[in-house]
Design an enzyme around this catalytic site. Structure first.
Site, PDB file in Angstrom:
ATOM      1  N   HIS A   1      -0.072  12.558 -28.971  1.00 39.45           N
ATOM      2  CA  HIS A   1      -0.633  11.238 -28.676  1.00 39.45           C
ATOM      3  C   HIS A   1      -1.281  10.631 -29.910  1.00 39.45           C
ATOM      4  O   HIS A   1      -1.162   9.421 -30.158  1.00 39.45           O
ATOM      5  CB  HIS A   1      -1.631  11.323 -27.518  1.00 39.45           C
ATOM      6  CG  HIS A   1      -0.957  11.584 -26.204  1.00 39.45           C
ATOM      7  ND1 HIS A   1      -1.605  12.131 -25.121  1.00 39.45           N
ATOM      8  CD2 HIS A   1       0.319  11.384 -25.796  1.00 39.45           C
ATOM      9  CE1 HIS A   1      -0.764  12.253 -24.116  1.00 39.45           C
ATOM     10  NE2 HIS A   1       0.412  11.805 -24.500  1.00 39.45           N
TER      11      HIS A   1
ATOM     12  N   ASN B   1       0.680  19.614 -20.762  1.00 44.16           N
ATOM     13  CA  ASN B   1       0.301  18.798 -21.915  1.00 44.16           C
ATOM     14  C   ASN B   1       0.328  19.594 -23.222  1.00 44.16           C
ATOM     15  O   ASN B   1      -0.212  19.126 -24.232  1.00 44.16           O
ATOM     16  CB  ASN B   1      -1.095  18.198 -21.697  1.00 44.16           C
ATOM     17  CG  ASN B   1      -1.095  17.274 -20.506  1.00 44.16           C
ATOM     18  OD1 ASN B   1      -0.138  16.551 -20.272  1.00 44.16           O
ATOM     19  ND2 ASN B   1      -2.170  17.304 -19.733  1.00 44.16           N
TER      20      ASN B   1
ATOM     21  N   ARG C   1      -1.909  22.228 -14.091  1.00 46.43           N
ATOM     22  CA  ARG C   1      -0.990  21.157 -14.505  1.00 46.43           C
ATOM     23  C   ARG C   1      -1.248  20.710 -15.942  1.00 46.43           C
ATOM     24  O   ARG C   1      -0.353  20.210 -16.617  1.00 46.43           O
ATOM     25  CB  ARG C   1      -1.079  19.964 -13.537  1.00 46.43           C
ATOM     26  CG  ARG C   1      -0.016  18.912 -13.827  1.00 46.43           C
ATOM     27  CD  ARG C   1       0.191  17.942 -12.686  1.00 46.43           C
ATOM     28  NE  ARG C   1       1.200  16.956 -13.046  1.00 46.43           N
ATOM     29  CZ  ARG C   1       1.788  16.141 -12.200  1.00 46.43           C
ATOM     30  NH1 ARG C   1       1.475  16.164 -10.928  1.00 46.43           N
ATOM     31  NH2 ARG C   1       2.709  15.272 -12.618  1.00 46.43           N
TER      32      ARG C   1
ATOM     33  N   GLU D   1      -3.747  17.697 -11.262  1.00 46.76           N
ATOM     34  CA  GLU D   1      -4.208  18.160 -12.577  1.00 46.76           C
ATOM     35  C   GLU D   1      -5.688  18.541 -12.590  1.00 46.76           C
ATOM     36  O   GLU D   1      -6.460  18.090 -13.431  1.00 46.76           O
ATOM     37  CB  GLU D   1      -3.889  17.119 -13.655  1.00 46.76           C
ATOM     38  CG  GLU D   1      -3.860  17.736 -15.040  1.00 46.76           C
ATOM     39  CD  GLU D   1      -3.277  16.819 -16.108  1.00 46.76           C
ATOM     40  OE1 GLU D   1      -2.220  16.205 -15.872  1.00 46.76           O
ATOM     41  OE2 GLU D   1      -3.884  16.739 -17.179  1.00 46.76           O
TER      42      GLU D   1
ATOM     43  N   ARG E   1       0.819  -1.229   0.000  1.00 47.60           N
ATOM     44  CA  ARG E   1       0.000   0.000   0.000  1.00 47.60           C
ATOM     45  C   ARG E   1       0.851   1.277   0.000  1.00 47.60           C
ATOM     46  O   ARG E   1       0.395   2.337   0.424  1.00 47.60           O
ATOM     47  CB  ARG E   1      -0.973   0.030   1.176  1.00 47.60           C
ATOM     48  CG  ARG E   1      -1.944  -1.135   1.146  1.00 47.60           C
ATOM     49  CD  ARG E   1      -3.114  -0.927   2.063  1.00 47.60           C
ATOM     50  NE  ARG E   1      -3.997  -2.072   1.988  1.00 47.60           N
ATOM     51  CZ  ARG E   1      -3.849  -3.185   2.713  1.00 47.60           C
ATOM     52  NH1 ARG E   1      -2.846  -3.281   3.566  1.00 47.60           N
ATOM     53  NH2 ARG E   1      -4.676  -4.189   2.576  1.00 47.60           N
TER      54      ARG E   1
ATOM     55  N   GLU F   1      10.681  18.390 -24.693  1.00 47.19           N
ATOM     56  CA  GLU F   1       9.995  18.741 -23.436  1.00 47.19           C
ATOM     57  C   GLU F   1      10.596  20.011 -22.827  1.00 47.19           C
ATOM     58  O   GLU F   1       9.896  20.791 -22.192  1.00 47.19           O
ATOM     59  CB  GLU F   1      10.076  17.594 -22.430  1.00 47.19           C
ATOM     60  CG  GLU F   1       9.390  16.301 -22.867  1.00 47.19           C
ATOM     61  CD  GLU F   1       7.876  16.280 -22.616  1.00 47.19           C
ATOM     62  OE1 GLU F   1       7.322  17.293 -22.140  1.00 47.19           O
ATOM     63  OE2 GLU F   1       7.255  15.250 -22.915  1.00 47.19           O
TER      64      GLU F   1
ATOM     65  N   LYS G   1       8.282  22.935 -13.624  1.00 48.95           N
ATOM     66  CA  LYS G   1       7.386  21.808 -13.333  1.00 48.95           C
ATOM     67  C   LYS G   1       7.067  21.757 -11.845  1.00 48.95           C
ATOM     68  O   LYS G   1       5.915  21.514 -11.456  1.00 48.95           O
ATOM     69  CB  LYS G   1       7.994  20.481 -13.808  1.00 48.95           C
ATOM     70  CG  LYS G   1       7.047  19.336 -13.472  1.00 48.95           C
ATOM     71  CD  LYS G   1       7.060  18.201 -14.434  1.00 48.95           C
ATOM     72  CE  LYS G   1       5.907  17.244 -14.097  1.00 48.95           C
ATOM     73  NZ  LYS G   1       5.912  16.038 -14.885  1.00 48.95           N
TER      74      LYS G   1
ATOM     75  N   HIS H   1       8.610   9.999 -28.189  1.00 46.77           N
ATOM     76  CA  HIS H   1       7.622  10.844 -27.510  1.00 46.77           C
ATOM     77  C   HIS H   1       7.972  12.342 -27.612  1.00 46.77           C
ATOM     78  O   HIS H   1       7.140  13.165 -27.994  1.00 46.77           O
ATOM     79  CB  HIS H   1       7.484  10.422 -26.043  1.00 46.77           C
ATOM     80  CG  HIS H   1       6.544  11.305 -25.278  1.00 46.77           C
ATOM     81  ND1 HIS H   1       5.182  11.302 -25.481  1.00 46.77           N
ATOM     82  CD2 HIS H   1       6.765  12.253 -24.329  1.00 46.77           C
ATOM     83  CE1 HIS H   1       4.606  12.187 -24.690  1.00 46.77           C
ATOM     84  NE2 HIS H   1       5.546  12.786 -23.981  1.00 46.77           N
TER      85      HIS H   1
END
Ligand code: GLY
Length: 368
Positions: free
Chosen positions: A253, A246, A242, A238, A122, A186, A228, A267
């Site tokens: 994508h 994207n 946030r 998000e 957990r 990025e 970031k 990517h």
């Protein structure tokens, strides 16, 4: 020199330490987190070949016992089979809740191992030691972890913040040029979404950065992580801001799906093409000046990066099929097309209701 960027999340706050040589100092950096002197390191075979011996020496020098698992490299590792293997290996190593797991590699390893740590007993603590530019500036920071399934990328996962991130910018020297430039997609994204001055600087410093200038690399990674960290601290899960991270990703994508997540498009390459398209769309919608998309494209071109869809080898589906792939994107809410657009360089915002026909026209023109 080590730069330290805090990620302020209350009792889950942590530091991102950035600089050359951090792998060789990892033992001293990680030791204060440990309640007993052992760690489980999960990496991939490529990173293991390049850097695992150094990491092990550094940990053992502080009296920390190391058990290591090296998974196959590549995106295919980020799925159920290797997650099960990792979780069961960690249990076999008798990793307990007070222990620390080390994710040592690029985005695939960080996401997979972070998720394994999130669900193991957990939740156990983990340290990210990202070795690619993409992982250093994006995926190792902010606590998004997860795996891909047959239904899509990153659809199973958890927010689980690391306890520490060690970004050794010296590790970037071993990256292939294409992988470095993919991660650079990025980096550029941060300038485009929220810091025009950073984009100005990248326009000048980009070539030196790509050529290996250590000081420029340190500055670029640090500024990216600062941006970031700020966004994540304000919007961890998000709900709002946030989503700006994207920028370029809805286009990306769709292009990644269209190319089968293959070597045809990495990517970060898709992010770069996606950022160029997002600025073009913003300009066509009258949100930013026509010079902005030209400037974005000129910089990506100057860096020798993919800029246009025609830079992707092989055939692509038609504009309507690409739009359909975008509509499947998990960021599309209630069928409306949601994009990150910009009012100028460094001024991105979330646009909720972008007309599909304008996107279709853009894609039709971009396919020419
Ligand atoms: N890579 C996007 C995010 O962390 O939110």
């Amino acid at each position: 020199m080590t730069n330290i960027v805090p990620v302020e999340l209350g009792e889950r706050s942590y530091e991102v330490r950035i600089g050359p040589g951090l792998i060789d100092r990892a033992g001293a950096e990680i030791a204060p987190l440990l309640r007993r002197k052992r760690v489980a390191v999960v990496t991939d075979e490529t990173v293991a070949g390049l850097h695992l011996a150094r990491l092990t020496v550094a940990l053992e020098a502080e009296g920390i016992a190391v058990a290591a698992l090296a998974l196959p490299p590549g995106e295919a590792t980020k799925g159920w089979p290797q997650l099960a293997r990792t979780a069961e290996w960690l249990l076999e190593q008798k990793v307990e809740r007070r222990d620390v797991v080390v994710a040592f590699g690029g985005g695939v390893i960080g996401d997979l191992v972070g998720f394994a740590a999130a669900v193991l007993r957990r939740g156990v603590r983990f340290v990210q030691v990202p070795t690619t530019l993409l992982a250093q500036v994006d995926s190792s920071v902010g606590g998004k972890t997860g795996i891909n399934t047959a239904q899509g990328k990153n659809l199973v996962g958890a927010f689980h913040q690391p306890s520490l991130v060690l970004a050794d910018t010296g590790a970037l020297d071993t990256l292939a040029a294409r992988d470095f430039l993919s991660g650079y997609g990025e980096v550029v994204k941060y300038g485009l979404l929220g810091d025009a001055g950073f984009f100005d600087w990248l326009e000048g410093a980009g070539p030196a950065l790509a050529a290996g200038d250590a000081a420029a690399r340190l500055r670029a990674v640090t500024r990216s992580v600062e941006m970031k960290a700020g966004i994540v601290a304000r919007d961890e899960t998000e709900e709002g801001e946030r989503a700006l991270l994207n920028l370029g990703h809805t286009f990306c994508h769709a292009l990644e799906k269209a190319t089968g997540y293959s070597d045809r498009l990495l990517h970060g390459e898709g992010v770069a093409i996606g950022c160029a398209l997002a600025f073009e769309l913003s300009s066509r919608l009258g949100l930013c000046s026509q010079e902005d998309p030209s400037r974005v494209r000129a910089h990506l071109r100057a860096m020798g990066m993919k800029v246009d869809m025609s830079d992707i080898p092989g055939d692509l589906p038609g504009a309507e099929a690409l739009l359909a792939l975008m509509a499947q994107d998990k960021k599309v809410i209630d069928g409306r097309l949601r994009f990150i657009l910009a009012r100028g360089i460094g001024q991105a915002f979330v646009a909720e209701d972008v007309p599909g026909d304008r996107v279709l026209r853009l894609l039709t023109d971009a396919r020419r």
